[in-house]
Design an enzyme around this catalytic site. Sequence first.
Site, PDB file in Angstrom:
ATOM      1  N   LYS A  82      32.618  40.570  34.568  1.00 23.76           N
ATOM      2  CA  LYS A  82      33.613  40.240  35.540  1.00 23.76           C
ATOM      3  C   LYS A  82      33.617  41.270  36.598  1.00 23.76           C
ATOM      4  O   LYS A  82      33.934  42.319  36.441  1.00 23.76           O
ATOM      5  CB  LYS A  82      34.805  39.867  34.797  1.00 23.76           C
ATOM      6  CG  LYS A  82      35.909  39.370  35.485  1.00 23.76           C
ATOM      7  CD  LYS A  82      37.151  39.139  34.575  1.00 23.76           C
ATOM      8  CE  LYS A  82      38.294  38.204  35.588  1.00 23.76           C
ATOM      9  NZ  LYS A  82      39.608  37.976  34.520  1.00 23.76           N
ATOM     10  N   SER A 157      40.985  33.347  34.667  1.00 27.18           N
ATOM     11  CA  SER A 157      40.566  33.784  35.870  1.00 27.18           C
ATOM     12  C   SER A 157      39.027  34.203  35.613  1.00 27.18           C
ATOM     13  O   SER A 157      37.988  34.255  36.698  1.00 27.18           O
ATOM     14  CB  SER A 157      41.159  34.956  36.533  1.00 27.18           C
ATOM     15  OG  SER A 157      41.034  35.979  35.463  1.00 27.18           O
ATOM     16  N   SER A 181      42.969  34.735  30.219  1.00 26.04           N
ATOM     17  CA  SER A 181      41.978  34.705  31.496  1.00 26.04           C
ATOM     18  C   SER A 181      40.546  34.693  30.525  1.00 26.04           C
ATOM     19  O   SER A 181      39.356  34.493  31.140  1.00 26.04           O
ATOM     20  CB  SER A 181      41.963  35.730  32.513  1.00 26.04           C
ATOM     21  OG  SER A 181      42.636  35.147  33.414  1.00 26.04           O
TER      22      SER A 181
HETATM   23  N1  GLN Z   1      46.371  32.462  34.569  1.00 27.25           N
HETATM   24  C1  GLN Z   1      47.068  33.296  34.180  1.00 27.25           C
HETATM   25  C2  GLN Z   1      47.680  33.973  35.631  1.00 27.25           C
HETATM   26  O1  GLN Z   1      47.244  33.382  36.496  1.00 27.25           O
HETATM   27  C3  GLN Z   1      46.342  34.536  33.428  1.00 27.25           C
HETATM   28  C4  GLN Z   1      45.334  35.264  34.189  1.00 27.25           C
HETATM   29  C5  GLN Z   1      44.767  36.264  33.620  1.00 27.25           C
HETATM   30  O2  GLN Z   1      44.726  36.440  32.210  1.00 27.25           O
HETATM   31  N2  GLN Z   1      44.223  37.308  34.161  1.00 27.25           N
HETATM   32  O3  GLN Z   1      48.159  34.924  35.776  1.00 27.25           O
END
Ligand code: GLN
Length: 490
Positions: A82, A157, A181
Site C-alpha cells: 500500500k 482504503s 481498511s
Molecule cells: N473507511 C474508514 C475511513 O474512511 C477507515 C479507513 C481506514 O481504515 N484507513 O476512515
Amino acid sequence: MTTQAHACDGLHTIAQQVRSGTVTASARVESCLARIEARGAQIHAFNEVLAADARAAALRIDACVQRGESPGPLAGVVLAIKDNIATKIGHTTCSSRFLENYRSPFDATVIQRLEAAGAILIGKTNLDEFAMGSSTENSAFGPTRNPWDPSRVPGGSSGGSAAAVTAGFCDAALGSDTGGSIRQPASLCGCVGFKPTYGRISRYGLVAFGSSLDQIGPFARDVRGCAELFAAMSGSDRLDSTTAPLEVPDCLTQLDEPLRGLRVGVPREYRSDANSPAVASVLEDAINAYRSLGATIIDVELPLTDVGISTYYVIAPAEASSNLARFDGIRYGKRAEMAAGDGLEELYAKSRSEGFGPEVQRRIMLGTYVLSSGYYDAYYNRALQVRRRIREEFDRAFERCDVLLGPTSPIPAFEIGGKSDPWAMYLCDVYTVNTNIAGIPGISLNAGYSQEGSVSLPIGMQLQGPAFSESLLLRAARMLERALPPVYPA
Ligand code: GLN
C-alpha cells in the site's frame, strides 16, 4: 467471469519451490508482470509498478539459491505494498497530489522484515488519499476497480492491495487498517485481509492517520498466506514504542488443526436489517458451517455497535488533523506557487488547499473542530469515554465466546460513484471500526457470493478475537475457509 478454485495452502509452497529450484524467483516475477500487463490498466491497482526493482530482487534470490544459501521463508513471494507504507524504492505518495513526488529515505520496519524473509516488492498500490475512505475513489490518481466487476469499487482504503491480490498481480500484499481498511476491501474483493492486535506490528514507516487506531496487516488468497506474512513481520520494534513487548506466538504449526469446543459468538447487532439479503444469507451459511464443525454458536449482544461510527469519526479525524499538520509545503509536501506579498500563512493555506483532496480536507476540519476549545469535552473527551465502554463491551463478550462472527460489510461491492454522500460511505464501516477502537484483532475471509445478473460478487465474513489472540483467531478462520473455500477470477 471465469473462476478458478484455490488450493489454500499459503505461501510456503512458493518458497519451497524456489529453494528447491523447481521454479525461479525471476520466473515468478515475470508471471506476475505478465498478469499486470494483461489487466493492470483496467483494474488500476497500482500507483507504481516496480518492475526493474522486482527483477533485480528476484535475481538476488535466485543467486542465493544457486550458492546453496537459504533465501528465507518467503523466498520468491511477490508482494504489493500500500502506497502509504514507506519504501526506499519507488515513491510513497499516499495517493495524494501533495506527495506525488515524495521518495522515502528509509524502509518501514515491515518492509525490512519481509525483504529479509525473501519477499519481493512488485509495486505500490492505490488507496483512498491518506487512507481516508472505503472505496479507493478518494485517490488523487483515479479509482481502483473491482476485479470481479470493473464497474464496481474494490472497497477501501486498501483497495489497490485487495484488488492486486485478487487479480493475481502478486501473491500477497500489505495494507493498513484504521477503521476497516484491510478487512472491508478484502471482503468486497473476495480475498483474506487480517488486522492484527494494535501493537503487534510496528507502525514505523506507515504514514500516520489515526495513531491510536492504525495497524499494518497482510492480504493473501488464503488464511495461511496471511498467517505466514503475519509471522514474518510482527513483534516488537524499538522504532515504534507502541509495539507490545510480547513474544509472538507460533500461529503456523497448529493452524490446520480444527479447534475443539470453539465458542463462536454472533452478536445480535450484526444480524441487522441494514445487511443486504445476500450478506444476511452468507452469514447464516457461515453459522451453519461452524455448527457442522462442532462449534457452539452463542448469541451475544454488542449494543454499542451502532455508536462506533460516531465515536470513530471523532477520534480518527482528531488524530488525523494533528498527524497531517506536517504536510505544509515546507516540511513535507509540494509547495504551492506564491504571489508577490504572500507570507508564511498564505504558503501553508495555498499548499494545503491545493495538496489535499476534499475528503482529507473534510477530515482535517472535523478533527480541528472536535479538538477546539469549548468543544473538546463535548466531542473528543466524550468519544474517549465511549471508547472505554466499547472495549469493556468486547471484554464481556469474550468471557462467553472465543471469537465473534459477523459480516465484514453490510453490503457487497457497490458501483463506482454509487455513494456520493460522505455519511453513506462512513456507514460501510459499521462492523469494522469498533475492532480498531478496542484495539483487538479482526480478519475478513470470503464465505460466499451474491449473484447479480451475470456477475457474482464476493461476500466476506469477519472474525474478531480478544487482544493478542491471533493464533486462535487464525485457526478459527482456517476452519471456516476449509468449509467454504474461495474461488478467484481466472
Ligand atoms: N473507511 C474508514 C475511513 O474512511 C477507515 C479507513 C481506514 O481504515 N484507513 O476512515
